[in-house]
Design an enzyme around this catalytic site. Structure first.
Site, PDB file in Angstrom:
ATOM      1  N   ASP A  31      28.153  53.002  87.744  1.00  9.71           N
ATOM      2  CA  ASP A  31      27.745  51.725  87.153  1.00  9.71           C
ATOM      3  C   ASP A  31      27.451  50.713  88.266  1.00  9.71           C
ATOM      4  O   ASP A  31      28.205  50.616  89.241  1.00  9.71           O
ATOM      5  CB  ASP A  31      28.861  51.206  86.232  1.00  9.71           C
ATOM      6  N   ASN A  87      30.545  51.644  73.883  1.00 11.31           N
ATOM      7  CA  ASN A  87      30.255  50.418  73.147  1.00 11.31           C
ATOM      8  C   ASN A  87      29.098  50.701  72.188  1.00 11.31           C
ATOM      9  O   ASN A  87      28.122  51.351  72.568  1.00 11.31           O
ATOM     10  CB  ASN A  87      29.881  49.302  74.111  1.00 11.31           C
ATOM     11  N   GLY A  93      29.493  45.307  72.020  1.00 12.31           N
ATOM     12  CA  GLY A  93      29.307  45.019  73.439  1.00 12.31           C
ATOM     13  C   GLY A  93      28.304  45.913  74.140  1.00 12.31           C
ATOM     14  O   GLY A  93      28.261  45.961  75.371  1.00 12.31           O
ATOM     15  N   GLN A  94      27.469  46.628  73.369  1.00 11.96           N
ATOM     16  CA  GLN A  94      26.468  47.507  73.981  1.00 11.96           C
ATOM     17  C   GLN A  94      25.281  46.693  74.479  1.00 11.96           C
ATOM     18  O   GLN A  94      24.725  45.878  73.734  1.00 11.96           O
ATOM     19  CB  GLN A  94      25.983  48.549  72.946  1.00 11.96           C
ATOM     20  N   SER A  95      24.893  46.904  75.741  1.00 12.32           N
ATOM     21  CA  SER A  95      23.766  46.143  76.300  1.00 12.32           C
ATOM     22  C   SER A  95      22.560  47.020  76.627  1.00 12.32           C
ATOM     23  O   SER A  95      21.464  46.494  76.812  1.00 12.32           O
ATOM     24  CB  SER A  95      24.213  45.390  77.560  1.00 12.32           C
ATOM     25  N   HIS A 100      25.861  55.788  75.870  1.00  6.42           N
ATOM     26  CA  HIS A 100      26.474  56.116  77.152  1.00  6.42           C
ATOM     27  C   HIS A 100      27.982  56.014  77.047  1.00  6.42           C
ATOM     28  O   HIS A 100      28.513  55.181  76.320  1.00  6.42           O
ATOM     29  CB  HIS A 100      25.968  55.205  78.269  1.00  6.42           C
ATOM     30  N   HIS A 102      31.351  55.290  79.173  1.00  9.56           N
ATOM     31  CA  HIS A 102      31.909  54.747  80.413  1.00  9.56           C
ATOM     32  C   HIS A 102      33.148  55.569  80.769  1.00  9.56           C
ATOM     33  O   HIS A 102      34.039  55.741  79.926  1.00  9.56           O
ATOM     34  CB  HIS A 102      32.368  53.299  80.227  1.00  9.56           C
TER      35      HIS A 102
HETATM   36  P1  AMP Z   1      27.137  48.652  77.825  1.00  7.43           P
HETATM   37  O1  AMP Z   1      27.416  47.201  77.978  1.00  7.43           O
HETATM   38  O2  AMP Z   1      28.232  49.442  77.188  1.00  7.43           O
HETATM   39  O3  AMP Z   1      25.788  48.895  77.174  1.00  7.43           O
HETATM   40  O4  AMP Z   1      27.053  49.239  79.290  1.00  7.43           O
HETATM   41  C1  AMP Z   1      25.901  49.191  80.066  1.00  7.43           C
HETATM   42  C2  AMP Z   1      26.326  49.363  81.490  1.00  7.43           C
HETATM   43  O5  AMP Z   1      25.191  49.737  82.249  1.00  7.43           O
HETATM   44  C3  AMP Z   1      26.907  48.121  82.143  1.00  7.43           C
HETATM   45  O6  AMP Z   1      28.230  48.391  82.581  1.00  7.43           O
HETATM   46  C4  AMP Z   1      25.954  47.847  83.300  1.00  7.43           C
HETATM   47  O7  AMP Z   1      26.617  47.379  84.444  1.00  7.43           O
HETATM   48  C5  AMP Z   1      25.334  49.205  83.524  1.00  7.43           C
HETATM   49  N1  AMP Z   1      24.014  49.219  84.110  1.00  7.43           N
HETATM   50  C6  AMP Z   1      22.942  48.479  83.756  1.00  7.43           C
HETATM   51  N2  AMP Z   1      21.860  48.808  84.502  1.00  7.43           N
HETATM   52  C7  AMP Z   1      22.273  49.786  85.348  1.00  7.43           C
HETATM   53  C8  AMP Z   1      21.638  50.539  86.380  1.00  7.43           C
HETATM   54  N3  AMP Z   1      20.344  50.367  86.674  1.00  7.43           N
HETATM   55  N4  AMP Z   1      22.371  51.465  87.046  1.00  7.43           N
HETATM   56  C9  AMP Z   1      23.670  51.643  86.755  1.00  7.43           C
HETATM   57  N5  AMP Z   1      24.338  50.976  85.796  1.00  7.43           N
HETATM   58  C10 AMP Z   1      23.646  50.049  85.104  1.00  7.43           C
END
Ligand code: AMP
Length: 114
Positions: A31, A87, A93-95, A100, A102
């Site tokens: 991450d 998430n 909290g999914q972005s 994926h 964690h």
């Molecule tokens: P979530 O908030 O559960 O969707 O987790 C998304 C995760 O992706 C976050 O912890 C970000 O820090 C991570 N993330 C976003 N862009 C990248 C990237 N290019 N390479 C690695 N991790 C990333």
């Protein structure tokens, strides 16, 4: 929404990532904003937008993600324990709109999570 799928760009080799595992079903990489000393994301190659989109045909790949998490936890020295988080959707909290997992460890985890 899928246009914002940065993980698909990583899967397609369009942007770099610090990859720690790859096979025909999934990819795992560190991450960029680690929330623990070890913080890896394990993603299926298949585009599954959220956990809520899983269907019966995804049983095998989801089991596989868990087994990869076990392997990586051993390889990355997480003998003391680790946390797996998925998430789901905005409220969870999914972005990034690509399912994926964690894998986090290397520090004591708190409960409840924020
Ligand atoms: P979530 O908030 O559960 O969707 O987790 C998304 C995760 O992706 C976050 O912890 C970000 O820090 C991570 N993330 C976003 N862009 C990248 C990237 N290019 N390479 C690695 N991790 C990333």
């Amino acid at each position: 929404m899928l246009d914002d799928n940065i993980f698909l760009k990583i899967l397609n080799g369009e942007i770099p990532a610090d990859i720690v595992h790859e096979d025909e079903h999934c990819l795992a990489f560190r991450d960029v904003q680690p929330q623990a000393p070890t913080h890896v994301l394990i993603i299926p190659r298949k585009v599954i937008t959220t956990h809520a989109d899983l269907t019966e045909e995804d049983q095998q790949v989801m089991g596989h993600l868990h087994l990869v998490a076990v392997k990586l936890a051993q390889e990355l020295g997480l003998e003391e324990g680790y946390r797996l988080v998925i998430n789901c959707k905005d409220g969870g909290g999914q972005s990034v709109p690509h399912l994926h997992m964690h894998l986090m460890g290397g520090r004591d985890m708190k409960w409840p999570p924020g």
